[in-house]
Design an enzyme around this catalytic site. Structure first.
Site, PDB file in Angstrom:
ATOM      1  N   LYS A  54      86.737  52.978 -13.621  1.00  0.00           N
ATOM      2  CA  LYS A  54      86.468  53.771 -12.408  1.00  0.00           C
ATOM      3  C   LYS A  54      86.387  52.850 -11.193  1.00  0.00           C
ATOM      4  O   LYS A  54      86.948  53.154 -10.133  1.00  0.00           O
ATOM      5  CB  LYS A  54      85.185  54.583 -12.587  1.00  0.00           C
ATOM      6  CG  LYS A  54      85.341  55.686 -13.628  1.00  0.00           C
ATOM      7  CD  LYS A  54      84.016  56.329 -14.046  1.00  0.00           C
ATOM      8  CE  LYS A  54      84.247  57.299 -15.198  1.00  0.00           C
ATOM      9  NZ  LYS A  54      83.009  57.869 -15.743  1.00  0.00           N
ATOM     10  N   GLN A  98      76.495  56.940 -15.060  1.00  0.00           N
ATOM     11  CA  GLN A  98      77.248  56.987 -16.319  1.00  0.00           C
ATOM     12  C   GLN A  98      76.347  57.441 -17.470  1.00  0.00           C
ATOM     13  O   GLN A  98      75.269  56.907 -17.671  1.00  0.00           O
ATOM     14  CB  GLN A  98      77.849  55.598 -16.611  1.00  0.00           C
ATOM     15  CG  GLN A  98      78.735  55.550 -17.831  1.00  0.00           C
ATOM     16  CD  GLN A  98      80.024  56.362 -17.691  1.00  0.00           C
ATOM     17  OE1 GLN A  98      80.608  56.450 -16.612  1.00  0.00           O
ATOM     18  NE2 GLN A  98      80.456  56.977 -18.776  1.00  0.00           N
ATOM     19  N   ASP A 121      80.504  63.944  -9.973  1.00  0.00           N
ATOM     20  CA  ASP A 121      80.715  64.366 -11.359  1.00  0.00           C
ATOM     21  C   ASP A 121      80.546  65.881 -11.499  1.00  0.00           C
ATOM     22  O   ASP A 121      80.837  66.444 -12.552  1.00  0.00           O
ATOM     23  CB  ASP A 121      79.692  63.669 -12.280  1.00  0.00           C
ATOM     24  CG  ASP A 121      80.307  62.508 -13.042  1.00  0.00           C
ATOM     25  OD1 ASP A 121      81.551  62.438 -13.098  1.00  0.00           O
ATOM     26  OD2 ASP A 121      79.545  61.680 -13.570  1.00  0.00           O
TER      27      ASP A 121
END
Ligand code: NAP
Length: 285
Positions: A54, A98, A121
């Site tokens: 990412k 994460q 997200d």
């Protein structure tokens, strides 16, 4: 093999090119690049690989990357304080924590604390609620990537019967919701579904988001179906999906490979969401 192989890398490349163009316009308008903060707690090797991908993708397109990697022993209050700090940082447009977090941390509380306007997200209760309401804010990256793949491949979603296997907050539920919003008839299957193959075999569009290697074979695929395999399962032989690719490809009309299908789309949509979050925040001033 009859099926066309859907090239997720190529579609992701097209999305990244679009992001680059929009990013140049963003920089010109606001005098800065959008920023994405990634928070990785501890040193889980798989998570390090994902976050590394990412961060590199951000650098590739010109998004400023702010990486934080606190020790696995971080306390809940300390991690909450870090999220609050990033919420307050004006140069941060997107925040990604994460998952999974170490067991002593309350993931739901951490996610709920992320400013919904920076929730790239799409996992905060606010963004999940907006999606459920049919007025999406920031949409989870993998489901958004699945929809982008279908659109890019010219798959007729309206009126199609879509079967989604999996009902997680991260993939199954939002992908089903997006398919419904695109006027598919949607069935969601899960671990308690009876006769999974028979349910799947009704699908014009089959989306597998399970996490069981090669769970779905030829019997689960209707001839001519489009198969989107979200599953990523690490075996000794390498990464495999939830679908037995070779068997399914004999009957499907199109299918995503693992790797090289949905995975690259997830990252591309993260870049897209970061830019969108930046634009939306700047427009709200
Ligand atoms: P998850 O939270 O573990 O959810 C898995 C879902 O599959 C659950 O709803 C579960 O049902 C269902 N399930 C489990 N075993 C089943 C079975 N035998 N038959 C039918 N349904 C079954 O996983 P997730 O986060 O949604 O991720 C799913 C897969 O996608 C994983 O392989 C993950 O690595 C992959 N993934 C890939 C990307 C990407 O970028 N390519 C991104 C995210 C996730 P219950 O609800 O009944 O337990």
């Amino acid at each position: 093999m009859a099926a066309r192989v859907i090239d997720g890398k190529a579609v992701a490349g097209a999305v990244k090119e679009r992001v680059k163009v929009d990013l140049a316009a963003f920089e010109e308008e606001f005098g800065r690049a959008p920023g994405l903060a990634t928070v990785l707690v501890g040193e889980d090797p798989a998570s390090e690989v994902y976050v590394g991908m990412k961060v590199r993708a951000c650098e590739e397109v010109g998004i400023r990357s702010i990486h934080q990697q606190p020790d696995a022993s971080i306390r809940q209050e300390e991690l909450e304080a870090l999220v609050e700090e990033l919420n307050a940082d004006d140069g941060v447009d997107g925040i990604l924590v994460q998952m999974p977090l170490p067991g002593h941390l309350d993931s739901d509380r951490i996610v709920a604390l992320i400013d919904p306007t920076k929730d790239v997200d799409g996992l905060t209760p606010v963004n999940a609620g907006l999606l459920a309401h049919g007025t999406p804010g920031l949409t989870p990256c993998t489901p958004a990537g699945v929809m982008e793949l279908l659109e890019h491949e010219g798959v007729e979603v309206e009126g199609a019967h879509a079967v989604v296997i999996g009902r997680s907050k991260l993939v199954g539920v939002p992908v089903a919701r997006l398919l419904l919003m695109a006027n598919a008839t949607v069935t969601t299957a899960h671990s308690r579904t009876r006769d999974l193959d028979a349910v799947c075999a009704q699908a014009d569009i089959l989306v597998a988001a399970v996490g069981v290697p090669r769970l779905l074979g030829k019997a689960a695929v209707k001839p001519g179906a489009v198969v989107i395999d979200v599953g990523v399962n690490r075996l000794e032989e390498g990464l495999v999906g939830d679908v037995d690719f070779d068997a399914a490809a004999e009957v499907a009309s199109a299918i995503t490979p693992v790797p090289g299908g949905v995975g690259p789309m997830t990252i591309a949509m993260l870049l897209h969401n970061t830019l969108l979050a930046g634009r939306t925040r700047m427009a709200a001033r």
